[in-house]
Design an enzyme around this catalytic site. Structure first.
Site, mmCIF file in Angstrom:
data_model
loop_
_atom_site.group_PDB
_atom_site.id
_atom_site.type_symbol
_atom_site.label_atom_id
_atom_site.label_comp_id
_atom_site.label_asym_id
_atom_site.label_seq_id
_atom_site.Cartn_x
_atom_site.Cartn_y
_atom_site.Cartn_z
ATOM 1 C CG HIS A 55 -5.708 -2.168 -1.782
ATOM 2 N ND1 HIS A 55 -4.452 -2.437 -1.291
ATOM 3 C CD2 HIS A 55 -6.179 -1.156 -1.019
ATOM 4 C CE1 HIS A 55 -4.186 -1.640 -0.276
ATOM 5 N NE2 HIS A 55 -5.205 -0.850 -0.101
HETATM 6 P P1 TYD Z 1 -2.256 -4.444 2.319
HETATM 7 O O1 TYD Z 1 -3.216 -3.423 2.790
HETATM 8 O O2 TYD Z 1 -2.623 -5.261 1.122
HETATM 9 O O3 TYD Z 1 -0.833 -3.782 2.032
HETATM 10 P P2 TYD Z 1 -0.336 -2.672 1.002
HETATM 11 O O4 TYD Z 1 -1.527 -2.050 0.363
HETATM 12 O O5 TYD Z 1 0.413 -1.736 1.842
HETATM 13 O O6 TYD Z 1 0.581 -3.325 0.027
HETATM 14 O O7 TYD Z 1 -1.900 -5.393 3.537
HETATM 15 C C1 TYD Z 1 -0.853 -6.332 3.473
HETATM 16 C C2 TYD Z 1 -1.150 -7.426 4.487
HETATM 17 O O8 TYD Z 1 -1.197 -6.880 5.814
HETATM 18 C C3 TYD Z 1 -2.494 -8.101 4.251
HETATM 19 O O9 TYD Z 1 -2.318 -9.491 4.486
HETATM 20 C C4 TYD Z 1 -3.382 -7.529 5.300
HETATM 21 C C5 TYD Z 1 -2.447 -7.161 6.431
HETATM 22 N N1 TYD Z 1 -2.892 -5.968 7.197
HETATM 23 C C6 TYD Z 1 -3.375 -6.112 8.484
HETATM 24 O O10 TYD Z 1 -3.435 -7.231 9.038
HETATM 25 N N2 TYD Z 1 -3.751 -4.996 9.175
HETATM 26 C C7 TYD Z 1 -3.700 -3.758 8.635
HETATM 27 O O11 TYD Z 1 -4.062 -2.757 9.297
HETATM 28 C C8 TYD Z 1 -3.216 -3.627 7.278
HETATM 29 C C9 TYD Z 1 -3.142 -2.291 6.627
HETATM 30 C C10 TYD Z 1 -2.831 -4.757 6.604
#
Ligand code: TYD
Length: 140
Positions: A55
């Site tokens: 992302h």
């Molecule tokens: P995401 O940022 O997509 O994870 P990564 O890039 O590490 O694979 O986040 C995964 C899930 O966690 C998504 O449902 C959002 C949630 N999340 C939060 O609730 N708070 C946060 O601070 C972060 C980073 C993610």
């Protein structure tokens, strides 16, 4: 930031204090980075072969550290990509907003610490690569 490029990512050497009882690294708001920190999160228990990221952020700026183990951070500005291999708790990569990122090749038991310029906001995410390319050329 739509105009950001992979060359805006900075390698940062953090202070490292080695003692006979082990190492210490501290990071200080603003003194160590170009922006103030508002949130910390960390990735752990990552199953073998799993990738993270995939992302971009419209406004959020981040600092990424391998506090344990190693992994690759691949940044992409829509025109070029660059891979940073993070494998030391005293090394960081500071990222501007507006870059697509992938995290790959996590070693077993690794922990990825992420320091953020703002609170969690799902509206700040761009989760589709074509949407990201449109964002970079001002179409979105
Ligand atoms: P995401 O940022 O997509 O994870 P990564 O890039 O590490 O694979 O986040 C995964 C899930 O966690 C998504 O449902 C959002 C949630 N999340 C939060 O609730 N708070 C946060 O601070 C972060 C980073 C993610």
């Amino acid at each position: 930031m739509r105009e950001s490029t992979i060359f805006d990512c900075l390698n940062i050497d953090l202070k490292q204090i080695q003692t006979l009882r082990g190492g210490i690294t501290s990071v200080e708001n603003i003194n160590d980075f170009l922006f103030a920190l508002k949130r910390v999160y960390y990735l752990y228990d990552i199953p073998g072969g799993e990738d993270r990221g995939g992302h971009a952020h419209k406004d959020l700026k981040q600092v990424i550290i391998a506090v344990s183990g190693s992994f690759d951070l691949i940044v992409d500005d829509g025109k070029a990509k660059k891979t940073f291999t993070l494998n030391s708790p005293s090394k960081a990569v500071q990222m501007p907003s507006g870059l697509w990122r992938e995290l790959k090749n996590f070693s077993s038991g690794s922990v990825c610490l992420v320091l953020c310029s703002d609170m969690y906001n799902e509206n700040d995410y761009i989760r589709n690569y074509q949407d990201f390319l449109n964002f970079k050329i001002n179409k979105q």
